[in-house]
Design a protein around this motif. Structure first.
Motif, mmCIF file in Angstrom:
data_model
loop_
_atom_site.group_PDB
_atom_site.id
_atom_site.type_symbol
_atom_site.label_atom_id
_atom_site.label_comp_id
_atom_site.label_asym_id
_atom_site.label_seq_id
_atom_site.Cartn_x
_atom_site.Cartn_y
_atom_site.Cartn_z
ATOM 1 N N THR A 7 0.859 -1.178 0.000
ATOM 2 C CA THR A 7 0.000 0.000 0.000
ATOM 3 C C THR A 7 0.896 1.229 0.000
ATOM 4 O OG1 THR A 7 -1.918 1.058 1.004
ATOM 5 C CG2 THR A 7 -0.300 0.130 2.516
ATOM 6 N N GLY A 8 0.297 2.399 -0.110
ATOM 7 C CA GLY A 8 1.145 3.577 -0.143
ATOM 8 C C GLY A 8 0.364 4.872 -0.193
ATOM 9 N N ARG A 10 0.528 9.122 -1.807
ATOM 10 C CA ARG A 10 1.190 10.140 -2.628
ATOM 11 C C ARG A 10 1.836 11.172 -1.725
ATOM 12 N NH1 ARG A 10 -3.276 11.858 -7.136
ATOM 13 N NH2 ARG A 10 -4.013 9.770 -7.636
ATOM 14 N N MET A 42 4.716 2.044 0.142
ATOM 15 C CA MET A 42 5.340 2.803 -0.931
ATOM 16 C C MET A 42 5.037 4.304 -0.862
ATOM 17 S SD MET A 42 4.667 2.167 -4.929
ATOM 18 C CE MET A 42 3.028 2.870 -4.865
ATOM 19 N N ALA A 44 4.490 7.076 -3.075
ATOM 20 C CA ALA A 44 4.146 7.053 -4.500
ATOM 21 C C ALA A 44 4.485 8.382 -5.169
ATOM 22 C CB ALA A 44 2.676 6.700 -4.672
ATOM 23 N N GLN A 47 3.488 8.528 -8.961
ATOM 24 C CA GLN A 47 2.052 8.783 -9.114
ATOM 25 C C GLN A 47 1.711 10.235 -8.746
ATOM 26 O OE1 GLN A 47 -1.811 7.422 -6.812
ATOM 27 N NE2 GLN A 47 -1.115 5.757 -8.110
ATOM 28 N N ASP A 140 2.239 -1.328 -9.314
ATOM 29 C CA ASP A 140 2.702 -1.255 -7.920
ATOM 30 C C ASP A 140 2.257 -2.493 -7.143
ATOM 31 O OD1 ASP A 140 3.392 1.340 -8.630
ATOM 32 O OD2 ASP A 140 1.612 2.236 -7.703
ATOM 33 N N GLN A 155 -10.270 4.081 -3.260
ATOM 34 C CA GLN A 155 -9.300 3.345 -4.078
ATOM 35 C C GLN A 155 -9.870 2.054 -4.666
ATOM 36 O OE1 GLN A 155 -5.943 4.413 -4.798
ATOM 37 N NE2 GLN A 155 -6.975 6.270 -4.125
#
Ligand code: TRP
Length: 360
Positions: A7-8, A10, A42, A44, A47, A140, A155
């Protein structure tokens, strides 16, 4: 099959209470549950650049802020891999191949992307990279063969897109990729914590966030100016809980022990709510409780942040190590992907043999 989390976030700003109740707190629980073989978290940045391409400095600065937020929220680098998306170039390569498996109209139908396009006034000219980000997000997830993707409700369309890509890839080239499942926050208050102004979502641009890195003075000030019931003018007036942000936050954070500690007039939140609705309970008392409850949660986070802030090099090293690990895992998947797609020319000796046989 191995249980793997990816998962992550921005890195467009410091993380706030909405991130905390919606995902961070859960990630720490998942990390400590011992149920997962690998956990990848992550940052991101690639992204984030899809809609901030003209502001790379902002993304760059927020990588360390987000890393500090992760670590201070209790993510343990011994148990999770924190990494930077753009440094794992395998993700970009996967995206390029997955792009063949998705149609333009499918991307345009994605409800999250649709509303984000509106929000950013992209209607008349959408950057290709932005429209493409659900495909990149599928990379990802699949690069790590993630089985479980803890995310907010917004999401879900991304997860659905990822699952479709997995099915299409596996049907076309052979079983390589793993279909992921979303893991949603377990209670609806936590899925969508409103901003301090009562607006649907905490957002930096609305200035209605309480950040994990806010000082206790900042938190108190923000709580004291929080949106409640605009018709609850006198203490004796009956108050409404509907859209009353202070109570929404109490729903998300408060436990029975907090009453014993900070507000012994009531046994639990329900008793306090009943009194508020009957009339005779003022907003300030409820807000004071919330300040104490938030302080209980945020003080240890703040303390850990202070420690990590003294050792930024250590934070960099954590990111570097996490990124190396992530890169290794993604490279393995990419190898399998290329093999399945028959584009592993130099790694397949039988190819050379076959040509030699044909022409000699
Ligand atoms: N889109 C997510 C967000 O807006 C961040 C993200 C990028 C992500 N890739 C992901 C989340 C893969 C889960 C899985 O916060």
């Amino acid at each position: 099959m191995a249980k793997i989390i990816l998962t992550g976030d921005r890195p467009t700003g410091r993380l706030h209470l909405g991130h905390y109740v919606g995902s961070l707190r859960r990630r720490v629980e998942l990390q400590d549950s011992g149920e997962f073989d690998k956990i990848f978290i992550m940052i991101a940045d690639a992204q984030a650049l899809t809609d901030n391409f003209d502001n790379p400095g902002k993304i760059r600065d927020n990588i360390i802020e987000v890393a500090l937020d992760y670590l201070s929220a209790g993510l343990d680098p011994e148990k999770v891999n924190i990494f930077i998306q753009s440094e794992v170039t395998e993700l970009t390569e996967l995206t390029f191949y997955y792009m063949n498996l998705v149609t333009l109209s499918r991307l345009e139908r994605n409800p999250t992307v649709k509303s984000e396009i509106q929000l950013r006034n992209f209607e008349t000219s959408i950057p290709v990279g932005f429209l493409n980000y659900p495909i990149s997000q599928a990379s990802d997830i699949t690069a790590f063969k993630a089985t479980t993707v803890p995310v907010g409700e917004d999401q879900l369309p991304m997860l659905e897109q990822a699952r479709e890509i997995v099915r299409k890839f596996n049907a076309t080239y052979g079983e390589v990729l793993v279909e992921p499942d979303a893991l949603l926050p377990d209670n609806s208050v936590c899925s969508r914590l409103p901003g301090t102004d009562g607006k649907a979502k905490m957002s930096k641009s609305l200035g209605n966030c309480i950040y994990l890195s806010d000082t206790s003075e900042e938190v108190s000030k923000k709580v004291m100016s929080m949106f409640t019931d605009p018709n609850h003018l006198k203490v004796s007036d009956p108050g409404s809980l509907e859209g009353n942000t202070v109570f929404t936050y109490l729903d998300a954070f408060c436990r029975d022990e907090h009453f014993e500690k900070y507000c012994p007039d009531y046994k639990n939140l329900q008793e306090m709510k009943d009194h508020y609705q009957r009339g005779g309970l003022g907003d300030v008392k409820v807000k004071r409780l919330l300040i104490n409850v938030l302080e209980d949660e945020l003080a240890p986070i703040r303390a850990r942040r202070t420690e990590y802030m003294k050792d930024i090099k250590g934070v960099y090293d954590i990111l570097r190590k996490g990124t190396e690990e992530a890169q290794k895992a993604a490279a393995e998947t990419l190898k399998e992907v290329k093999e399945a797609m028959k584009i592993n020319y130099f790694e397949d000796p039988s190819l050379l043999e076959a040509w030699e046989k044909k022409y000699n």
